[in-house]
Design a protein around this motif. Structure first.
Motif, mmCIF file in Angstrom:
data_model
loop_
_atom_site.group_PDB
_atom_site.id
_atom_site.type_symbol
_atom_site.label_atom_id
_atom_site.label_comp_id
_atom_site.label_asym_id
_atom_site.label_seq_id
_atom_site.Cartn_x
_atom_site.Cartn_y
_atom_site.Cartn_z
ATOM 1 N N LEU A 382 25.716 81.639 8.045
ATOM 2 C CA LEU A 382 25.157 81.151 9.464
ATOM 3 C C LEU A 382 26.500 80.082 9.941
ATOM 4 O O LEU A 382 25.954 79.231 10.742
ATOM 5 N N HIS A 383 27.680 80.189 9.218
ATOM 6 C CA HIS A 383 28.545 79.253 9.713
ATOM 7 C C HIS A 383 29.595 80.027 10.605
ATOM 8 O O HIS A 383 29.537 81.040 10.779
ATOM 9 N N CYS A 384 30.486 79.150 10.893
ATOM 10 C CA CYS A 384 31.701 79.604 11.454
ATOM 11 C C CYS A 384 32.910 79.691 10.855
ATOM 12 O O CYS A 384 32.979 79.029 9.817
ATOM 13 N N MET A 385 33.807 80.692 11.280
ATOM 14 C CA MET A 385 35.347 80.580 10.431
ATOM 15 C C MET A 385 36.308 80.928 11.734
ATOM 16 O O MET A 385 35.946 81.798 12.461
ATOM 17 N N VAL A 386 37.520 80.201 11.716
ATOM 18 C CA VAL A 386 38.397 80.535 12.555
ATOM 19 C C VAL A 386 39.824 80.525 11.969
ATOM 20 O O VAL A 386 39.949 79.723 10.840
ATOM 21 N N ASP A 387 40.709 80.997 12.546
ATOM 22 C CA ASP A 387 42.266 80.945 11.767
ATOM 23 C C ASP A 387 43.028 80.093 12.839
ATOM 24 O O ASP A 387 42.860 80.279 13.999
ATOM 25 N N PHE A 388 43.964 79.576 12.323
ATOM 26 C CA PHE A 388 44.847 78.444 12.901
ATOM 27 C C PHE A 388 46.159 78.199 12.416
ATOM 28 O O PHE A 388 45.947 77.578 11.152
ATOM 29 N N GLU A 389 47.306 78.871 12.650
ATOM 30 C CA GLU A 389 48.456 78.537 12.019
ATOM 31 C C GLU A 389 48.373 78.862 10.509
ATOM 32 O O GLU A 389 48.606 77.999 9.602
ATOM 33 N N ASP A 390 48.044 80.193 10.027
ATOM 34 C CA ASP A 390 48.020 80.828 8.877
ATOM 35 C C ASP A 390 47.024 79.859 7.948
ATOM 36 O O ASP A 390 47.185 79.985 6.667
ATOM 37 N N LYS A 391 46.042 79.383 8.349
ATOM 38 C CA LYS A 391 45.024 78.697 7.835
ATOM 39 C C LYS A 391 43.397 78.992 8.170
ATOM 40 O O LYS A 391 43.470 79.267 9.651
ATOM 41 N N LEU A 392 42.624 79.270 7.263
ATOM 42 C CA LEU A 392 41.268 79.673 7.768
ATOM 43 C C LEU A 392 40.358 78.359 7.584
ATOM 44 O O LEU A 392 40.488 77.693 6.614
ATOM 45 N N TYR A 393 39.604 78.317 8.557
ATOM 46 C CA TYR A 393 38.587 76.953 8.601
ATOM 47 C C TYR A 393 37.274 77.245 8.487
ATOM 48 O O TYR A 393 36.973 78.122 9.540
ATOM 49 N N CYS A 394 36.664 77.176 7.764
ATOM 50 C CA CYS A 394 35.051 77.650 7.379
ATOM 51 C C CYS A 394 34.353 76.304 7.666
ATOM 52 O O CYS A 394 34.412 75.286 6.947
ATOM 53 N N ILE A 395 33.253 76.308 8.740
ATOM 54 C CA ILE A 395 32.825 75.406 9.318
ATOM 55 C C ILE A 395 31.210 75.408 9.359
ATOM 56 O O ILE A 395 30.780 76.475 9.935
ATOM 57 N N GLY A 396 30.527 74.329 9.034
ATOM 58 C CA GLY A 396 29.229 74.167 9.254
ATOM 59 C C GLY A 396 28.236 75.328 8.410
ATOM 60 O O GLY A 396 28.691 75.604 7.386
ATOM 61 N N GLY A 397 27.286 75.834 9.051
ATOM 62 C CA GLY A 397 26.212 76.630 8.509
ATOM 63 C C GLY A 397 25.158 75.695 7.728
ATOM 64 O O GLY A 397 24.971 74.714 7.676
ATOM 65 N N ASN A 398 24.447 76.619 6.857
ATOM 66 C CA ASN A 398 23.387 75.789 6.010
ATOM 67 C C ASN A 398 23.175 76.755 4.520
ATOM 68 O O ASN A 398 23.673 77.792 4.573
ATOM 69 N N ASN A 399 22.324 76.090 3.754
ATOM 70 C CA ASN A 399 22.207 76.857 2.448
ATOM 71 C C ASN A 399 20.881 76.285 2.096
ATOM 72 O O ASN A 399 19.967 75.518 2.739
ATOM 73 N N LYS A 400 20.355 76.589 1.012
ATOM 74 C CA LYS A 400 18.981 76.057 0.265
ATOM 75 C C LYS A 400 19.370 75.496 -0.824
ATOM 76 O O LYS A 400 19.969 75.959 -1.734
ATOM 77 N N THR A 401 18.546 74.207 -1.182
ATOM 78 C CA THR A 401 18.761 73.469 -2.064
ATOM 79 C C THR A 401 17.229 72.876 -2.535
ATOM 80 O O THR A 401 16.634 72.235 -1.751
ATOM 81 N N ASN A 402 16.794 73.310 -3.709
ATOM 82 C CA ASN A 402 15.565 73.090 -4.235
ATOM 83 C C ASN A 402 14.553 73.627 -3.063
ATOM 84 O O ASN A 402 13.363 73.144 -2.965
ATOM 85 N N GLY A 403 14.897 74.833 -2.605
ATOM 86 C CA GLY A 403 13.682 75.653 -1.923
ATOM 87 C C GLY A 403 13.890 75.140 -0.711
ATOM 88 O O GLY A 403 13.274 75.590 0.363
ATOM 89 N N ALA A 404 14.644 74.142 0.167
ATOM 90 C CA ALA A 404 14.599 73.610 1.236
ATOM 91 C C ALA A 404 15.972 73.746 1.951
ATOM 92 O O ALA A 404 17.021 73.724 1.250
ATOM 93 N N ARG A 405 15.940 74.234 3.320
ATOM 94 C CA ARG A 405 17.187 74.485 4.310
ATOM 95 C C ARG A 405 17.988 72.967 4.187
ATOM 96 O O ARG A 405 17.333 72.304 4.693
ATOM 97 N N ARG A 406 19.233 73.146 4.145
ATOM 98 C CA ARG A 406 19.811 71.951 4.344
ATOM 99 C C ARG A 406 21.133 72.305 5.296
ATOM 100 O O ARG A 406 21.822 73.172 5.013
ATOM 101 N N ASP A 407 21.722 71.409 6.211
ATOM 102 C CA ASP A 407 22.898 71.535 6.683
ATOM 103 C C ASP A 407 24.142 71.517 5.599
ATOM 104 O O ASP A 407 24.210 70.537 4.604
ATOM 105 N N VAL A 408 24.956 72.212 5.989
ATOM 106 C CA VAL A 408 26.543 72.018 5.249
ATOM 107 C C VAL A 408 27.367 71.310 6.290
ATOM 108 O O VAL A 408 27.605 72.097 7.286
ATOM 109 N N LEU A 409 27.838 70.237 6.049
ATOM 110 C CA LEU A 409 28.521 69.510 7.002
ATOM 111 C C LEU A 409 30.212 69.593 6.556
ATOM 112 O O LEU A 409 31.036 69.543 7.203
ATOM 113 N N THR A 410 30.512 70.094 5.039
ATOM 114 C CA THR A 410 31.809 70.254 4.775
ATOM 115 C C THR A 410 32.538 71.272 5.345
ATOM 116 O O THR A 410 31.785 72.310 5.871
ATOM 117 N N THR A 411 33.887 71.002 5.880
ATOM 118 C CA THR A 411 34.784 71.800 6.431
ATOM 119 C C THR A 411 35.785 72.386 5.341
ATOM 120 O O THR A 411 36.169 71.462 4.787
#
Length: 522
Positions: A382-411
């Protein structure tokens, strides 16, 4: 001359309409640049619809480029008033051509520009010798077929001049081939617009109301505008842009966290005429999937529907308004992201039967094959990905850690040349199920859900790739998730008519409503 000599000793000069040209001539001859600068500033301050043609001639004579640019900008922004004056009729051929080919011209439809050009030509019979040189700057395909028939082709030179007749033929062909319009590349088909706008389409509000609204961000006014509505509401859908035609594909029209109401619908929006057109449906219903536009095709990849996660893929032949299957993705996945880059398509992350994913695949359209690429550093969906100047940027979303959903802040940034993922500046707050687009060299991420605070957000975050910095750009009118975004050129005439977007009234008890399983990823 005396005024310039006095300036050398007193550092002051009195300028007015009567003496300005004489002083400018003397200052230019003696190369007293400070006086020339004062004259330029005086000319710029005096520009009006009644004198701009004269000031333009002065600027050209003395090679005052800054003043010329200022006059042109003034005329473009006041064209509605200017075109009614005698000053307009006094413009040179060079000036009228520069105006008519500009994307900056304000307040006039293409038909009105044709009528203005016709008025300029009719003012002096000798100008008819230059009719094609003028008319080639009118974008006839942007005039409706009815107006072409009733108001354009009835003008004598459009019937008799061979080159003008070719312009009409091009416009007629454009309207006769509606499916092929996004593939036609002539400058006369292009929207009159300086730069693309950030557009947000559909989405789901915190009340689980699914939106059909299309909203546009006016950066200069820091205001969201109401562009219109889709035929059907949609969320978890995809959008793609081909030559400023917007395609809205799939998704769901009602809240359903199992994907069982996934749609196969495809609609196309043309900002030139502010119209929607129903296109052929996809072969499969899809939600939480990805669509990319590459080399005149749309590619729809994976997602889910009533059968569960999908691996299937298909492409849309724009010229034939037809979908056809392509090779499947190597595994079933939904809630992934993707982007076209370098003539290929990249798919990253998502959710599969074994949980959140780090896998990345590259699709080669010519060979119709998938190739695995280096995996993401962090699994996410459930994250975003865009292209800019021959680079891809993968942004946001979430995952599960120890059974709990958490935000993914890393880009994460992927360089397609070195094939390496690198972490860049992280998001300042969680944004899952957000929309994203590149506009004006910056990446915008719109709305979404934060798992830390367990609520939908109005945030519009902006990333500057050159400075590696995230900032808050503005707020969306209401909290919204599963919205799709794009960069789209909107005609200035339409942009000027758009009303501000009014926020919907939300029940306070629902505004911060917990969204544990908007997408069933248990």
């Amino acid at each position: 001359m005396q005024a310039v000599l006095d300036f050398i000793y007193t550092s002051s000069v009195n300028l007015n309409v009567q003496n300005m040209q004489d002083i400018l001539f003397a200052a230019n001859h003696l190369q007293i640049l400070s006086v020339v600068k004062f004259c330029c500033e005086f000319l710029q301050s005096e520009i009006s619809t009644q004198n701009c043609a004269d000031i333009s001639k002065i600027a050209k004579f003395f090679n005052l480029t800054e003043v010329e640019d200022c006059v042109r900008a003034f005329i473009l922004s006041h064209f509605t008033q200017f075109v009614k004056t005698d000053e307009f009729l006094r413009l040179s051929e060079t000036d009228i051509c520069a105006l008519l080919e500009s994307n900056d011209i304000c307040g006039h439809s293409e038909l009105e520009l044709f009528e203005a050009a016709n008025r300029w030509l009719a003012h002096d019979q000798s100008r008819l010798a230059m009719v094609f040189r003028i008319m080639q700057h009118i974008r006839f395909p942007l005039i409706s077929p009815e107006d072409l028939d009733e108001k354009v082709q009835t003008v004598h030179f459009m019937q008799n001049d061979p080159e003008c007749m070719k312009l009409l033929l091009e416009a007629t062909k454009y309207h006769m081939l509606p499916h092929k319009k996004p593939l036609m590349q002539s400058p006369s088909f292009q929207v009159r617009s300086v730069m693309p706008c950030l557009v947000a389409i559909g989405g789901k509000e915190s009340t689980n109301h699914v939106s059909r609204e299309v909203q546009l961000f006016n950066k200069e006014a820091n205001l969201w505008l109401h562009l219109g509505e889709m035929d059907l509401p949609a969320y978890c859908h995809c959008v793609a842009v081909l030559n400023d035609f917007l395609f809205v594909v799939g998704g769901q029209e009602m809240f359903d966290n199992n994907g069982s109401t996934a749609m196969s619908n495809v609609y196309r929006y043309d900002p030139r005429f502010n119209r929607w057109k129903k296109m052929s449906n996809m072969l499969e219903t899809r939600t939480d999937f990805h669509v990319s536009a590459i080399d005149g095709y749309l590619y729809a990849i994976a997602g889910r529907n009533h059968t569960g996660p999908l691996s299937s893929a298909e492409r849309y032949r724009v010229d034939r308004d037809k979908w056809e299957p392509v090779v499947d993705l190597p595994h079933s996945v939904c809630a992934h992201s993707g982007a076209p880059c370098g003539g290929k398509m990249y798919i990253a992350g998502g959710f599969a039967s074994d949980g959140f994913q780090r896998e990345v695949y590259c699709y080669h359209p010519k060979e119709d094959k998938w190739e695995p690429k280096p995996r993401l550093k962090t699994e996410r969906g459930l994250h975003c990905m865009v292209d800019f100047e021959d680079k891809l940027y993968c942004i946001g979303g979430n995952n599960k850690t120890n059974g709990a959903r958490r935000d993914v802040l890393t880009t994460e940034m992927f360089n397609i040349k070195t094939e390496q993922w690198t972490e860049v500046a992280p998001l300042f707050a969680g944004q899952s199920e957000a929309g994203a687009a590149v506009v004006g060299g910056k990446i915008y991420v719109v709305g979404g859900h934060t798992w830390r605070e367990r609520k939908d957000v109005r945030t519009v975050a902006c990333y500057d790739p050159n400075r590696d910095v995230w900032e808050k750009a503005t707020d969306f009118p209401e909290p919204l998730t599963s919205v799709s975004c794009c960069a789209l050129r909107i005609p200035g005439t339409l942009l000027a008519e758009l009303p501000p977007q009014q926020p919907r009234r939300l029940n306070n008890s629902n505004e911060n409503m917990q969204q544990d399983e908007d997408v069933d990823m248990s």
